[in-house]
Scaffold this active site. Sequence first.
Site, PDB file in Angstrom:
ATOM      1  N   GLY A 135       0.795  -0.986  -0.336  1.00 25.89           N
ATOM      2  CA  GLY A 135      -0.154  -0.191  -0.409  1.00 25.89           C
ATOM      3  C   GLY A 135       1.196   1.405  -0.209  1.00 25.89           C
TER       4      GLY A 135
ATOM      5  N   GLN B  17      10.547  -3.841   8.385  1.00 24.83           N
ATOM      6  CA  GLN B  17       9.830  -2.356   7.884  1.00 24.83           C
ATOM      7  C   GLN B  17      10.739  -1.845   8.077  1.00 24.83           C
ATOM      8  OE1 GLN B  17       6.228  -1.547   7.653  1.00 24.83           O
ATOM      9  NE2 GLN B  17       6.286  -3.625   7.156  1.00 24.83           N
TER      10      GLN B  17
ATOM     11  N   LYS C 222       6.281   1.896  19.629  1.00 23.51           N
ATOM     12  CA  LYS C 222       5.658   3.056  18.307  1.00 23.51           C
ATOM     13  C   LYS C 222       5.969   1.930  16.944  1.00 23.51           C
ATOM     14  CE  LYS C 222       9.632   5.713  20.346  1.00 23.51           C
ATOM     15  NZ  LYS C 222       9.883   6.763  21.130  1.00 23.51           N
ATOM     16  N   GLY C 223       5.531   3.312  16.630  1.00 23.74           N
ATOM     17  CA  GLY C 223       5.463   2.386  14.495  1.00 23.74           C
ATOM     18  C   GLY C 223       6.960   2.701  14.181  1.00 23.74           C
TER      19      GLY C 223
ATOM     20  N   GLU D 138       8.155   3.667   8.943  1.00 25.18           N
ATOM     21  CA  GLU D 138       8.340   4.945   8.232  1.00 25.18           C
ATOM     22  C   GLU D 138       9.569   5.317   8.894  1.00 25.18           C
ATOM     23  OE1 GLU D 138       4.412   6.751   9.255  1.00 25.18           O
ATOM     24  OE2 GLU D 138       4.376   7.051   6.490  1.00 25.18           O
TER      25      GLU D 138
END
Lengths: 733, 168, 340
Positions: free
Chosen positions: A243, A624, A688-689, A692
Amino acid sequence: MTDTFKMDEAQPRLLDETRQGVIGTPMDRPEGKLKVSGRAPYAAEIALDGMVHGVLVRATITRGQITAIDETSIHDTPGLLGVFHGEHFVRNPAQGMAAESPEQPGTRIDYHGQPIALVVAKTFEAARDGAHKLKISYKPDDSVDVDPQTASNVVSKDDDAVIIGDVDSAMARADASVDLQFTTPGQVAAAMEPHAAIAQWQGDQLLLHGSLQMLRFNKRELADAVGIDPENVRILSPYIGGGFGSKLGIGAEAVSAALASRALGCPVRVVMARQTVFDAVLRRTETSQRVRFAATKEGKLTAIAHDDTVSNLSDEGFAEPVSTASQFLYGAENMHFLQKVAQIHRTPAGSVRAPGEAVGMLAFEAGLDELAEKLDICPVQLRLNNLPERHPATDQAFSARALAQALREGAQQFGWSERQPTASRREGDWYIGMGMASAARSNMLVPSAARVTLEADRIVVETDMTDIGTGSYAILGQIAAEMLGLPTEKVVVRLGDTDLPGASGSGGSFGASSAGSAVYLAAKKLREELAHSLGCAAEELTLQDGMARGANHEKSFAELLPNPIMAEGAIEGGKTADEYFSAGFGAHFCEVAVHAWTGETRVRRMLGVFGMGRVLNEKTARSQAVGGMIWGVGAALTEELSHDPRTGHIVSRDLANYHVPAHADIPRQMDVVFLEERDDQANPMQTKGIGELGISGAGAAVVNAIHNACGVRIYDFPATPDKVIAGLEALGR
Amino acid sequence: MKTELKVNGQLHTLDHDPRMTLLDALRDDLHLTGTKKGCDHGQCGACTVLLDGRRINACLTLAAMHDGCEITTIEGLGEPENLSALQTAFVSKDGYQCGYCTPGQIMSATGMMDEVRAGDPSHVSTDLSGDVPFDDAEIAERMSGNLCRCSAYPFIREAIAMAAEVKK
Amino acid sequence: MKSFDYIRAESLSDASKAMGDGAQLIAGGTNLLDLMKLQIMSPDRVIDITRLPGLSDVAPYKDGVKIGALVSNSDLAADPKIKALYPVLTRAIVAGASGQIRNKASTGGNLLQRTRCPYFYDTSMACNKRAPGTGCSAHGGAGRMLAILGTSDDCMAAHPSDMAVALRALEAHVEITSANGETREVGLDTLYRLPGDRPDLETTLAEGEIITAVILPAPVKGSVQSYRKVRDRASYAFALVSVAAVVTMDGDKIDTASLAFGGVGVRPWKDAQVDALLHGQTPDQALFAKAADRLLAQAKPHPEAEFKRPLVKRALIAALREATGLAPATAGTDKTRDAV
């Protein structure tokens, strides 16, 4: 419905106390066997009886009106079922979290490549031929701005500007300063699965098999576009072939499939051709950026300024937040951040992985490298010298911030001390150099809900959360297994169905923390229920391998659970987000080789060190992070949308001309270190992410390494061979 | 028109539009959707299958041209509970993320390993006269026709190297 | 893709007879189907020649080698004779496309592939090559990948082949068979037309003629051969520029040099004056730069392709440094062997 937990204060670190021992482990993805055997079904792959095929038609003018769509021009197409267009047709995909239809311009054309009609036929071959031949008449508008450099309407976002002190006078007084102009080209997500939808209706109920990232929002967007009640829409999106922001909102494929299917009474499949994905899906804006730093000779920053110009169609609300990270990475008494938006008629712009940081940090961190060179200070040290106490623009306290540690550990592990003076290290015809940059990406919590059911020997996790390759299936299972004390293979995770509790969806690196917290909270309720059944306090309870223990009691789940128990968890952000600023931080280090004659750049190795709170799955998190770093390499070296200067249309509209990195561009040695960290202010899991953070700053490390290798600074991204040799020739090399 | 294809050992007779590509025949007629359509122009590699044992892009050939040919797709390589060594390695090394390019990567690697064994040269081979080393530079160059936007490249190549070890 | 009749040719004469207006041969199909899907080419009849006998061998021929038109790019690159005696051809082939495409693409098809000029590929834009007389959108358009040599006012499209660049350096010929079975052999300079005012006419093939083989002359004994390609990513991209070199030395002087260039020409580019300038000279950087200046004397770049001047010059220097022994050989530069 369920009660919603608000993140108003730090929570106990329960996941450090639980005993199952699966949280954080590098577990294989549970859906992996389906993916590697070709059995995971993506949107276009659902076999339905009577399904027919639609192919989208693009506008071939930049601005104006459609005066006629001549359906008779393709009447001889075998198996032709219809040509669909009109008031419900959407111009472009919805921006992330829009929850309403994107622009429906009717006969108005706003950009070359705009989807304007759908040709449907019994076979794909016939529909494709019909779409190509369909005759469309236009009344073009002659005055069209397609270039942000020359656009007549440029809106200055003065209300959002951050201006502290006086940058100009600080620059004038400084011992050293840089005032640099950078440009980055448009970029695209280029997910490997083209945007696809199969629509079918049962009465007034619309079922859409889609490839979408944020189903809770997508359901309302689709309903609004088609003109029906959201309750009558169900979207299934269990597998999504990438995506990166490009599937945040519903687009022409979903809306046109729904419209055609309603009219024809049979399932309709619409898959965008790759060229259509380039034309009609939101791109990342091109940017021009002015970066200024001023400093004392000791390397203390006295001014930080990062002003930028981006572009979009005038009525699209989105503007790439270029300077987000620049506002909090370092501190100075004088700061200036101002954005302008050029209103132009190109394919509209939207979110592409790490909107803002992905391109803003290219310029910002490259500019800081140039300042370090001027000051003759190590770039790592210059960064360490200037970490602010609090967020300079908002005055929030930082939550967990591992930037200093990442810089120090990264430098040490990478062998940064081996870095040589500029253009002094050669291997044959190759210059070798090292570069570094900081990493930062703001962290968010988005409202999410999930349902967890516990049986004696099984856990079922259900939410409309999506897995776009990020590892949602893995981590949500691990959270539930850890909280409820069963092995991960006993967990079934059901995702990607709007009939399930609504989660954040995948975007903004918030999915794991947001949807994960909902699963955590649901499981926490079940723990309380188990504690009650066992007869102990929740704090005393331990769960492991199907056994519950506490207060000298011990019972198996089989004994405790004659019937399954179920709970829903829901979360939303609260006071911690006001008081604290939460972001992932890190540092990138890169070694490149630059060919002395041809200017080709090869990345030889990279290291990313990241503090991203608790790691939920070491394996998927690493993937990631590395994936993001490789996007950084692409932004630095190869990726570029080129636009026709007259029509604005995307000239490099396929994967042969838009160069995402290939295997050979990426070294085997892409190392990642996760620092041990808990972000107590972020959410109850202290996570946390990471989706990105890996891209943010990575490309700057690459171009900073190019400079160290051969002395060439890159101001116009990407650093293709032509630009590198221009720099070499300017240096007489 | 009619075309006979032997796919994963099974004979199929297709009745199809001459324009149908091998890729669309596999996906839409035979419902073998493991072979992916990423670009339809030979620019991404997601549609890689073996044609008479050699890797090709199924999107860039007509079904009609392969009457009587043998095709191997990802479905023919292994099943979820009976995976090939390469498929197993992709799972354990996390050689994918979204999974869309994955079947193409695996089919391409399968064909590629035979090409290396046969001593076929690549762009990075330093010497055209001898054996080809099965090192990372060779794997990377030879796999460059398979794009992965999730960018699992290092892990894909670890998986291929791991599977090659198993085969030895 | 427009509807077409699919015809499987059983013999060369079958194929020749079926040709004519609206017909198109298909072999590898790797470029043709790409173009047909976009309706840049829309044949009424597609003649499948993949099963024609006798066109799939690489065999000794006179002093050299004959390569059947249906030999796949992969098979040609891996052929022991080619690797040993004509390594620049192997190197050029493996520098192009991907493993999958090379397995399918044919020798004849590679030669006849069409330009990747983005305006040729976009049917919403004017293009004299695709639709004669409509104009050239590349003028005033995006032009980074355009040719800088051999261009005309009507067309600046670059020839995309790597293989054909090596073939020009090797001074290869093509064997062309006509409908009545007669064959003729022509050099690549004769095969490829310059665009002039008819860029749609790319070759001198007459109606019914089929390329049936590529013929390599006797191997250049004791030569060093090099293919140096510069592209926007490390693999799987078309050339910004490329240089093919076949060089022999006489002591410390260049005896013969045969150079050809990709990415810069409207056809795979060769300039006899460049070769002549190098002949008998002592190799050094100044000489190579002079050769590049000679090559570029007539260059007319689109503003965005201006960089190809310095880039091809630098690539030429890099290639010749290795080919003449001024720098150690890296992958891409090989000494020919005397026998297979």
